[in-house]
Write a protein that holds these residues in place. Structure first.
Motif, PDB file in Angstrom:
ATOM      1  N   LEU A 109       0.837  -1.209   0.000  1.00 17.09           N
ATOM      2  CA  LEU A 109       0.000   0.000   0.000  1.00 17.09           C
ATOM      3  C   LEU A 109       0.868   1.254   0.000  1.00 17.09           C
ATOM      4  O   LEU A 109       0.555   2.247  -0.676  1.00 17.09           O
ATOM      5  CB  LEU A 109      -0.915  -0.008   1.227  1.00 17.09           C
ATOM      6  CG  LEU A 109      -2.009  -1.092   1.247  1.00 17.09           C
ATOM      7  CD1 LEU A 109      -2.722  -1.116   2.583  1.00 17.09           C
ATOM      8  CD2 LEU A 109      -3.018  -0.876   0.118  1.00 17.09           C
ATOM      9  N   MET A 110       1.969   1.203   0.754  1.00 17.03           N
ATOM     10  CA  MET A 110       2.871   2.353   0.799  1.00 17.03           C
ATOM     11  C   MET A 110       3.574   2.560  -0.534  1.00 17.03           C
ATOM     12  O   MET A 110       3.654   3.684  -1.051  1.00 17.03           O
ATOM     13  CB  MET A 110       3.903   2.150   1.916  1.00 17.03           C
ATOM     14  CG  MET A 110       4.791   3.352   2.178  1.00 17.03           C
ATOM     15  SD  MET A 110       6.088   2.976   3.389  1.00 17.03           S
ATOM     16  CE  MET A 110       5.087   2.414   4.762  1.00 17.03           C
ATOM     17  N   MET A 111       4.090   1.475  -1.117  1.00 15.00           N
ATOM     18  CA  MET A 111       4.796   1.604  -2.395  1.00 15.00           C
ATOM     19  C   MET A 111       3.857   1.995  -3.516  1.00 15.00           C
ATOM     20  O   MET A 111       4.253   2.709  -4.447  1.00 15.00           O
ATOM     21  CB  MET A 111       5.483   0.276  -2.723  1.00 15.00           C
ATOM     22  CG  MET A 111       6.653  -0.073  -1.821  1.00 15.00           C
ATOM     23  SD  MET A 111       7.425  -1.666  -2.246  1.00 15.00           S
ATOM     24  CE  MET A 111       8.102  -1.300  -3.871  1.00 15.00           C
ATOM     25  N   ALA A 114       3.255   5.954  -2.637  1.00 16.93           N
ATOM     26  CA  ALA A 114       4.416   6.850  -2.540  1.00 16.93           C
ATOM     27  C   ALA A 114       5.434   6.480  -3.614  1.00 16.93           C
ATOM     28  O   ALA A 114       6.090   5.444  -3.513  1.00 16.93           O
ATOM     29  CB  ALA A 114       5.034   6.768  -1.147  1.00 16.93           C
ATOM     30  N   ARG A 115       5.558   7.315  -4.629  1.00 12.26           N
ATOM     31  CA  ARG A 115       6.464   7.026  -5.733  1.00 12.26           C
ATOM     32  C   ARG A 115       7.913   6.945  -5.259  1.00 12.26           C
ATOM     33  O   ARG A 115       8.695   6.118  -5.754  1.00 12.26           O
ATOM     34  CB  ARG A 115       6.320   8.123  -6.800  1.00 12.26           C
ATOM     35  CG  ARG A 115       7.180   7.941  -8.033  1.00 12.26           C
ATOM     36  CD  ARG A 115       6.782   6.681  -8.801  1.00 12.26           C
ATOM     37  NE  ARG A 115       5.418   6.789  -9.268  1.00 12.26           N
ATOM     38  CZ  ARG A 115       5.057   7.377 -10.415  1.00 12.26           C
ATOM     39  NH1 ARG A 115       5.980   7.915 -11.193  1.00 12.26           N
ATOM     40  NH2 ARG A 115       3.791   7.400 -10.781  1.00 12.26           N
ATOM     41  N   ASP A 122      12.161  -0.728  -5.220  1.00  8.97           N
ATOM     42  CA  ASP A 122      11.856  -1.626  -6.333  1.00  8.97           C
ATOM     43  C   ASP A 122      13.072  -2.406  -6.844  1.00  8.97           C
ATOM     44  O   ASP A 122      12.962  -3.614  -7.085  1.00  8.97           O
ATOM     45  CB  ASP A 122      11.220  -0.838  -7.482  1.00  8.97           C
ATOM     46  CG  ASP A 122      10.769  -1.760  -8.612  1.00  8.97           C
ATOM     47  OD1 ASP A 122       9.835  -2.559  -8.386  1.00  8.97           O
ATOM     48  OD2 ASP A 122      11.364  -1.700  -9.699  1.00  8.97           O
ATOM     49  N   PRO A 123      14.257  -1.800  -7.019  1.00  5.39           N
ATOM     50  CA  PRO A 123      15.391  -2.589  -7.547  1.00  5.39           C
ATOM     51  C   PRO A 123      15.762  -3.782  -6.680  1.00  5.39           C
ATOM     52  O   PRO A 123      15.952  -4.894  -7.198  1.00  5.39           O
ATOM     53  CB  PRO A 123      16.528  -1.558  -7.601  1.00  5.39           C
ATOM     54  CG  PRO A 123      15.845  -0.251  -7.722  1.00  5.39           C
ATOM     55  CD  PRO A 123      14.600  -0.372  -6.899  1.00  5.39           C
ATOM     56  N   ILE A 124      15.862  -3.574  -5.369  1.00  7.32           N
ATOM     57  CA  ILE A 124      16.257  -4.693  -4.511  1.00  7.32           C
ATOM     58  C   ILE A 124      15.149  -5.735  -4.413  1.00  7.32           C
ATOM     59  O   ILE A 124      15.412  -6.944  -4.363  1.00  7.32           O
ATOM     60  CB  ILE A 124      16.673  -4.182  -3.105  1.00  7.32           C
ATOM     61  CG1 ILE A 124      17.304  -5.329  -2.316  1.00  7.32           C
ATOM     62  CG2 ILE A 124      15.479  -3.596  -2.356  1.00  7.32           C
ATOM     63  CD1 ILE A 124      17.984  -4.877  -1.035  1.00  7.32           C
ATOM     64  N   LEU A 163       2.019 -11.545  -2.966  1.00  4.16           N
ATOM     65  CA  LEU A 163       1.104 -10.668  -2.224  1.00  4.16           C
ATOM     66  C   LEU A 163       1.523  -9.204  -2.347  1.00  4.16           C
ATOM     67  O   LEU A 163       0.682  -8.317  -2.549  1.00  4.16           O
ATOM     68  CB  LEU A 163       1.079 -11.110  -0.760  1.00  4.16           C
ATOM     69  CG  LEU A 163       0.093 -10.414   0.166  1.00  4.16           C
ATOM     70  CD1 LEU A 163      -1.311 -10.407  -0.405  1.00  4.16           C
ATOM     71  CD2 LEU A 163       0.105 -11.098   1.530  1.00  4.16           C
ATOM     72  N   LEU A 164       2.816  -8.946  -2.270  1.00  2.00           N
ATOM     73  CA  LEU A 164       3.318  -7.576  -2.373  1.00  2.00           C
ATOM     74  C   LEU A 164       3.039  -6.989  -3.750  1.00  2.00           C
ATOM     75  O   LEU A 164       2.519  -5.865  -3.876  1.00  2.00           O
ATOM     76  CB  LEU A 164       4.824  -7.571  -2.093  1.00  2.00           C
ATOM     77  CG  LEU A 164       5.553  -6.235  -2.247  1.00  2.00           C
ATOM     78  CD1 LEU A 164       5.014  -5.208  -1.261  1.00  2.00           C
ATOM     79  CD2 LEU A 164       7.057  -6.418  -2.052  1.00  2.00           C
ATOM     80  N   LEU A 165       3.347  -7.733  -4.803  1.00  3.39           N
ATOM     81  CA  LEU A 165       3.160  -7.218  -6.161  1.00  3.39           C
ATOM     82  C   LEU A 165       1.695  -6.996  -6.497  1.00  3.39           C
ATOM     83  O   LEU A 165       1.340  -6.017  -7.164  1.00  3.39           O
ATOM     84  CB  LEU A 165       3.803  -8.170  -7.174  1.00  3.39           C
ATOM     85  CG  LEU A 165       5.326  -8.296  -7.091  1.00  3.39           C
ATOM     86  CD1 LEU A 165       5.827  -9.359  -8.047  1.00  3.39           C
ATOM     87  CD2 LEU A 165       5.997  -6.957  -7.392  1.00  3.39           C
ATOM     88  N   ASN A 166       0.822  -7.884  -6.041  1.00  6.72           N
ATOM     89  CA  ASN A 166      -0.603  -7.697  -6.295  1.00  6.72           C
ATOM     90  C   ASN A 166      -1.171  -6.531  -5.505  1.00  6.72           C
ATOM     91  O   ASN A 166      -2.094  -5.852  -5.974  1.00  6.72           O
ATOM     92  CB  ASN A 166      -1.364  -8.984  -5.969  1.00  6.72           C
ATOM     93  CG  ASN A 166      -1.349  -9.977  -7.106  1.00  6.72           C
ATOM     94  OD1 ASN A 166      -2.129  -9.900  -8.039  1.00  6.72           O
ATOM     95  ND2 ASN A 166      -0.425 -10.920  -7.037  1.00  6.72           N
ATOM     96  N   THR A 167      -0.654  -6.286  -4.323  1.00  7.06           N
ATOM     97  CA  THR A 167      -1.102  -5.125  -3.552  1.00  7.06           C
ATOM     98  C   THR A 167      -0.702  -3.828  -4.244  1.00  7.06           C
ATOM     99  O   THR A 167      -1.512  -2.896  -4.376  1.00  7.06           O
ATOM    100  CB  THR A 167      -0.515  -5.169  -2.129  1.00  7.06           C
ATOM    101  OG1 THR A 167      -0.895  -6.393  -1.497  1.00  7.06           O
ATOM    102  CG2 THR A 167      -1.023  -4.007  -1.302  1.00  7.06           C
ATOM    103  N   ILE A 168       0.547  -3.760  -4.697  1.00  2.00           N
ATOM    104  CA  ILE A 168       1.005  -2.571  -5.427  1.00  2.00           C
ATOM    105  C   ILE A 168       0.167  -2.369  -6.679  1.00  2.00           C
ATOM    106  O   ILE A 168      -0.274  -1.243  -6.989  1.00  2.00           O
ATOM    107  CB  ILE A 168       2.501  -2.708  -5.786  1.00  2.00           C
ATOM    108  CG1 ILE A 168       3.363  -2.756  -4.526  1.00  2.00           C
ATOM    109  CG2 ILE A 168       2.942  -1.550  -6.680  1.00  2.00           C
ATOM    110  CD1 ILE A 168       4.821  -3.108  -4.795  1.00  2.00           C
ATOM    111  N   SER A 169      -0.068  -3.440  -7.420  1.00  2.00           N
ATOM    112  CA  SER A 169      -0.866  -3.349  -8.645  1.00  2.00           C
ATOM    113  C   SER A 169      -2.286  -2.887  -8.345  1.00  2.00           C
ATOM    114  O   SER A 169      -2.847  -2.075  -9.087  1.00  2.00           O
ATOM    115  CB  SER A 169      -0.885  -4.709  -9.340  1.00  2.00           C
ATOM    116  OG  SER A 169      -1.726  -4.696 -10.466  1.00  2.00           O
TER     117      SER A 169
END
Length: 281
Positions: A109-111, A114-115, A122-124, A163-169
Protein backbone atom coordinates in the motif's frame (compact mmCIF):
# COMPACT_ATOMS: atom_id res chain seq x y z
CA UNK A 1 -72.30 -38.76 -13.38
CA UNK A 2 -71.31 -39.37 -16.99
CA UNK A 3 -68.45 -41.56 -18.16
CA UNK A 4 -66.66 -38.48 -19.59
CA UNK A 5 -66.80 -36.75 -16.20
CA UNK A 6 -65.35 -39.83 -14.47
CA UNK A 7 -62.46 -40.03 -16.97
CA UNK A 8 -61.73 -36.32 -16.53
CA UNK A 9 -61.66 -36.69 -12.74
CA UNK A 10 -59.37 -39.72 -12.94
CA UNK A 11 -57.00 -37.84 -15.24
CA UNK A 12 -56.71 -34.93 -12.79
CA UNK A 13 -56.00 -37.33 -9.93
CA UNK A 14 -53.32 -39.07 -11.95
CA UNK A 15 -51.58 -35.78 -12.74
CA UNK A 16 -51.68 -34.74 -9.10
CA UNK A 17 -50.33 -38.12 -7.99
CA UNK A 18 -47.43 -38.15 -10.45
CA UNK A 19 -46.61 -34.42 -10.30
CA UNK A 20 -44.26 -34.61 -7.31
CA UNK A 21 -42.16 -37.58 -8.53
CA UNK A 22 -41.86 -35.99 -11.97
CA UNK A 23 -40.66 -32.70 -10.52
CA UNK A 24 -38.22 -34.56 -8.28
CA UNK A 25 -36.81 -36.43 -11.26
CA UNK A 26 -36.39 -33.20 -13.21
CA UNK A 27 -34.56 -31.59 -10.28
CA UNK A 28 -32.34 -34.66 -9.87
CA UNK A 29 -31.58 -34.61 -13.59
CA UNK A 30 -30.60 -30.94 -13.56
CA UNK A 31 -28.42 -31.47 -10.47
CA UNK A 32 -26.73 -34.48 -12.04
CA UNK A 33 -26.10 -32.53 -15.25
CA UNK A 34 -24.48 -29.68 -13.29
CA UNK A 35 -22.28 -32.11 -11.33
CA UNK A 36 -21.21 -33.93 -14.49
CA UNK A 37 -20.48 -30.71 -16.36
CA UNK A 38 -18.21 -29.52 -13.54
CA UNK A 39 -16.69 -32.75 -12.24
CA UNK A 40 -17.23 -35.16 -15.13
CA UNK A 41 -13.64 -35.02 -16.38
CA UNK A 42 -12.28 -35.51 -12.85
CA UNK A 43 -14.57 -38.47 -12.19
CA UNK A 44 -13.63 -39.96 -15.55
CA UNK A 45 -9.93 -39.56 -14.76
CA UNK A 46 -10.34 -41.26 -11.37
CA UNK A 47 -12.39 -44.05 -12.96
CA UNK A 48 -9.74 -44.60 -15.64
CA UNK A 49 -7.04 -44.65 -12.94
CA UNK A 50 -8.97 -47.26 -10.95
CA UNK A 51 -9.57 -49.49 -13.95
CA UNK A 52 -6.00 -49.18 -15.25
CA UNK A 53 -4.44 -50.04 -11.88
CA UNK A 54 -6.89 -52.85 -11.09
CA UNK A 55 -6.65 -54.45 -14.53
CA UNK A 56 -2.86 -54.45 -14.64
CA UNK A 57 -2.55 -51.87 -17.42
CA UNK A 58 -0.08 -50.04 -15.17
CA UNK A 59 2.11 -51.29 -12.35
CA UNK A 60 -0.16 -51.22 -9.27
CA UNK A 61 2.89 -51.14 -7.00
CA UNK A 62 3.84 -47.75 -8.46
CA UNK A 63 0.36 -46.42 -9.24
CA UNK A 64 -2.05 -48.04 -6.75
CA UNK A 65 -5.81 -48.19 -7.39
CA UNK A 66 -7.87 -45.29 -6.11
CA UNK A 67 -9.67 -47.44 -3.55
CA UNK A 68 -6.32 -48.54 -2.06
CA UNK A 69 -5.26 -44.88 -1.72
CA UNK A 70 -8.59 -44.00 -0.09
CA UNK A 71 -8.15 -46.92 2.34
CA UNK A 72 -4.65 -45.71 3.26
CA UNK A 73 -5.96 -42.17 3.71
CA UNK A 74 -8.77 -43.35 5.97
CA UNK A 75 -6.41 -45.53 8.00
CA UNK A 76 -3.96 -42.65 8.47
CA UNK A 77 -6.66 -40.18 9.52
CA UNK A 78 -8.70 -42.56 11.66
CA UNK A 79 -5.59 -43.98 13.33
CA UNK A 80 -4.27 -40.48 13.99
CA UNK A 81 -0.88 -41.03 12.35
CA UNK A 82 -1.47 -38.24 9.82
CA UNK A 83 -3.29 -35.80 12.10
CA UNK A 84 -0.11 -34.71 13.88
CA UNK A 85 1.62 -34.13 10.54
CA UNK A 86 -1.31 -32.04 9.31
CA UNK A 87 -1.20 -29.91 12.47
CA UNK A 88 2.55 -29.32 12.16
CA UNK A 89 2.28 -28.41 8.47
CA UNK A 90 -0.62 -26.03 9.06
CA UNK A 91 1.31 -24.36 11.86
CA UNK A 92 4.36 -23.79 9.66
CA UNK A 93 2.41 -22.57 6.65
CA UNK A 94 0.05 -20.48 8.80
CA UNK A 95 2.85 -18.64 10.62
CA UNK A 96 4.68 -17.89 7.37
CA UNK A 97 1.51 -16.79 5.57
CA UNK A 98 0.43 -14.52 8.44
CA UNK A 99 3.89 -12.91 8.57
CA UNK A 100 3.83 -12.34 4.81
CA UNK A 101 0.40 -10.68 5.06
CA UNK A 102 1.56 -8.38 7.88
CA UNK A 103 4.62 -7.29 5.90
CA UNK A 104 3.46 -7.34 2.27
CA UNK A 105 0.10 -5.55 2.48
CA UNK A 106 1.26 -2.42 4.39
CA UNK A 107 4.45 -2.24 2.32
CA UNK A 108 2.52 -2.71 -0.92
CA UNK A 109 0.00 0.00 0.00
CA UNK A 110 2.87 2.35 0.80
CA UNK A 111 4.80 1.60 -2.39
CA UNK A 112 1.67 1.90 -4.49
CA UNK A 113 0.95 5.40 -3.21
CA UNK A 114 4.42 6.85 -2.54
CA UNK A 115 6.46 7.03 -5.73
CA UNK A 116 9.67 7.79 -3.81
CA UNK A 117 9.33 4.64 -1.68
CA UNK A 118 8.68 2.49 -4.75
CA UNK A 119 11.66 3.98 -6.60
CA UNK A 120 13.96 3.28 -3.65
CA UNK A 121 12.78 -0.28 -2.90
CA UNK A 122 11.86 -1.63 -6.33
CA UNK A 123 15.39 -2.59 -7.55
CA UNK A 124 16.26 -4.69 -4.51
CA UNK A 125 12.78 -6.26 -4.41
CA UNK A 126 13.03 -7.17 -8.09
CA UNK A 127 16.43 -8.76 -7.44
CA UNK A 128 15.08 -10.84 -4.55
CA UNK A 129 11.91 -11.72 -6.46
CA UNK A 130 13.86 -13.19 -9.35
CA UNK A 131 15.88 -15.40 -6.99
CA UNK A 132 14.18 -18.71 -6.30
CA UNK A 133 13.30 -19.33 -2.66
CA UNK A 134 14.44 -22.92 -3.07
CA UNK A 135 17.84 -21.68 -4.28
CA UNK A 136 18.10 -19.56 -1.13
CA UNK A 137 16.93 -22.34 1.18
CA UNK A 138 20.50 -23.59 1.86
CA UNK A 139 21.42 -20.04 2.84
CA UNK A 140 18.47 -19.87 5.24
CA UNK A 141 19.54 -23.23 6.73
CA UNK A 142 23.09 -21.91 7.26
CA UNK A 143 21.76 -18.77 8.93
CA UNK A 144 18.83 -20.20 10.90
CA UNK A 145 19.64 -23.90 11.22
CA UNK A 146 17.58 -26.94 10.31
CA UNK A 147 14.84 -26.16 12.83
CA UNK A 148 11.47 -24.50 12.43
CA UNK A 149 12.87 -21.02 11.76
CA UNK A 150 14.41 -21.86 8.38
CA UNK A 151 11.29 -23.74 7.24
CA UNK A 152 8.95 -20.92 8.20
CA UNK A 153 11.25 -18.27 6.71
CA UNK A 154 11.58 -19.92 3.28
CA UNK A 155 7.77 -20.19 3.07
CA UNK A 156 7.46 -16.54 4.17
CA UNK A 157 10.02 -15.46 1.57
CA UNK A 158 8.24 -17.16 -1.30
CA UNK A 159 4.78 -16.01 -0.17
CA UNK A 160 5.80 -12.39 0.30
CA UNK A 161 6.29 -11.41 -3.33
CA UNK A 162 3.00 -12.48 -4.96
CA UNK A 163 1.10 -10.67 -2.22
CA UNK A 164 3.32 -7.58 -2.37
CA UNK A 165 3.16 -7.22 -6.16
CA UNK A 166 -0.60 -7.70 -6.30
CA UNK A 167 -1.10 -5.13 -3.55
CA UNK A 168 1.01 -2.57 -5.43
CA UNK A 169 -0.87 -3.35 -8.64
CA UNK A 170 -4.22 -2.99 -6.90
CA UNK A 171 -3.35 0.46 -5.57
CA UNK A 172 -2.13 1.66 -8.97
CA UNK A 173 -5.23 0.38 -10.75
CA UNK A 174 -7.64 2.48 -8.69
CA UNK A 175 -9.66 4.67 -11.06
CA UNK A 176 -7.96 8.12 -11.24
CA UNK A 177 -11.37 9.74 -11.76
CA UNK A 178 -12.48 8.52 -8.34
CA UNK A 179 -9.35 9.96 -6.74
CA UNK A 180 -9.86 13.28 -8.52
CA UNK A 181 -13.51 13.42 -7.50
CA UNK A 182 -12.59 12.79 -3.85
CA UNK A 183 -10.04 15.63 -3.96
CA UNK A 184 -12.55 17.98 -5.60
CA UNK A 185 -14.98 17.33 -2.75
CA UNK A 186 -12.26 18.22 -0.26
CA UNK A 187 -11.52 14.75 1.12
CA UNK A 188 -8.34 14.50 3.14
CA UNK A 189 -5.49 12.17 2.20
CA UNK A 190 -6.35 9.65 4.93
CA UNK A 191 -10.03 9.71 3.95
CA UNK A 192 -9.15 9.14 0.29
CA UNK A 193 -6.98 6.20 1.29
CA UNK A 194 -9.68 4.69 3.51
CA UNK A 195 -12.68 5.28 1.26
CA UNK A 196 -11.22 5.05 -2.26
CA UNK A 197 -7.74 3.50 -2.46
CA UNK A 198 -8.12 0.63 -0.01
CA UNK A 199 -11.53 -0.60 -1.28
CA UNK A 200 -10.30 -0.34 -4.87
CA UNK A 201 -7.19 -2.41 -4.09
CA UNK A 202 -8.96 -5.14 -2.10
CA UNK A 203 -9.84 -7.41 -5.09
CA UNK A 204 -6.22 -7.42 -6.28
CA UNK A 205 -5.02 -8.01 -2.71
CA UNK A 206 -7.23 -11.11 -2.52
CA UNK A 207 -5.72 -12.39 -5.76
CA UNK A 208 -2.35 -12.04 -4.06
CA UNK A 209 -3.64 -13.83 -0.97
CA UNK A 210 -4.82 -16.78 -3.06
CA UNK A 211 -1.54 -16.96 -4.96
CA UNK A 212 0.34 -16.64 -1.68
CA UNK A 213 -1.63 -19.46 -0.08
CA UNK A 214 -0.81 -21.74 -3.02
CA UNK A 215 2.86 -20.76 -2.89
CA UNK A 216 2.96 -21.36 0.87
CA UNK A 217 1.78 -24.94 0.42
CA UNK A 218 4.23 -25.59 -2.42
CA UNK A 219 7.19 -24.34 -0.37
CA UNK A 220 5.88 -26.18 2.68
CA UNK A 221 6.34 -29.49 0.84
CA UNK A 222 9.88 -28.60 -0.24
CA UNK A 223 10.93 -27.36 3.21
CA UNK A 224 9.58 -30.47 4.95
CA UNK A 225 11.45 -32.78 2.60
CA UNK A 226 14.80 -31.48 3.93
CA UNK A 227 15.76 -31.97 7.56
CA UNK A 228 12.26 -32.58 8.90
CA UNK A 229 10.84 -35.47 10.88
CA UNK A 230 7.23 -34.31 10.94
CA UNK A 231 4.79 -32.83 8.47
CA UNK A 232 2.90 -33.85 5.36
CA UNK A 233 5.89 -33.16 3.08
CA UNK A 234 8.02 -35.39 5.31
CA UNK A 235 5.38 -38.13 5.09
CA UNK A 236 5.47 -37.96 1.28
CA UNK A 237 9.24 -38.49 1.22
CA UNK A 238 9.28 -41.02 4.07
CA UNK A 239 6.54 -43.13 2.47
CA UNK A 240 8.39 -43.05 -0.86
CA UNK A 241 11.66 -44.16 0.79
CA UNK A 242 9.87 -47.05 2.55
CA UNK A 243 7.89 -47.89 -0.60
CA UNK A 244 4.55 -47.21 1.12
CA UNK A 245 3.13 -45.87 -2.12
CA UNK A 246 -0.58 -45.73 -1.06
CA UNK A 247 0.41 -43.68 2.00
CA UNK A 248 2.50 -41.40 -0.20
CA UNK A 249 -0.48 -40.72 -2.47
CA UNK A 250 -2.70 -40.25 0.61
CA UNK A 251 -0.36 -37.51 1.87
CA UNK A 252 -0.43 -35.87 -1.58
CA UNK A 253 -4.24 -35.95 -1.51
CA UNK A 254 -4.17 -34.20 1.88
CA UNK A 255 -1.92 -31.46 0.50
CA UNK A 256 -4.26 -30.95 -2.46
CA UNK A 257 -7.26 -30.81 -0.13
CA UNK A 258 -5.57 -28.22 2.11
CA UNK A 259 -4.89 -26.07 -0.96
CA UNK A 260 -8.49 -26.32 -2.15
CA UNK A 261 -9.85 -25.50 1.31
CA UNK A 262 -7.57 -22.47 1.70
CA UNK A 263 -8.48 -21.15 -1.74
CA UNK A 264 -12.22 -21.64 -1.18
CA UNK A 265 -12.05 -19.94 2.22
CA UNK A 266 -10.39 -16.89 0.66
CA UNK A 267 -12.95 -16.84 -2.18
CA UNK A 268 -15.83 -16.88 0.34
CA UNK A 269 -14.18 -14.12 2.39
CA UNK A 270 -13.65 -12.02 -0.73
CA UNK A 271 -17.28 -12.42 -1.74
CA UNK A 272 -18.37 -11.17 1.66
CA UNK A 273 -16.02 -8.19 1.66
CA UNK A 274 -16.30 -7.30 -2.05
CA UNK A 275 -19.94 -7.78 -2.94
CA UNK A 276 -19.69 -4.79 -5.25
CA UNK A 277 -16.88 -6.36 -7.30
CA UNK A 278 -17.30 -8.78 -10.19
CA UNK A 279 -13.71 -10.01 -9.99
CA UNK A 280 -14.43 -12.84 -7.53
CA UNK A 281 -14.08 -16.31 -9.04
Amino acid sequence: MTLQHIERTAGIGSREGYGLPTEFLRLAGRTSARILSRYGVLLGFLGLWQVAASSGWVNAAVLPPVDTIVAALWKGLAGGSLLGDIAISLQRAGLAFAAAVLVAIPLGLMMGQARAVETALDPILQLFRQTSALALYPVFILLLGLGEASKVFVIFWATLFPLLLNTISGVKEVDPKLLEMARVYGARRLTIFRRVVLPGAVPSIFVGLRLGATTALLLLIASEMIGANKGIGFQVMNAQYNFQIPLMFAAIVILAALGLIANQALVILQRRLCRWSNQVG
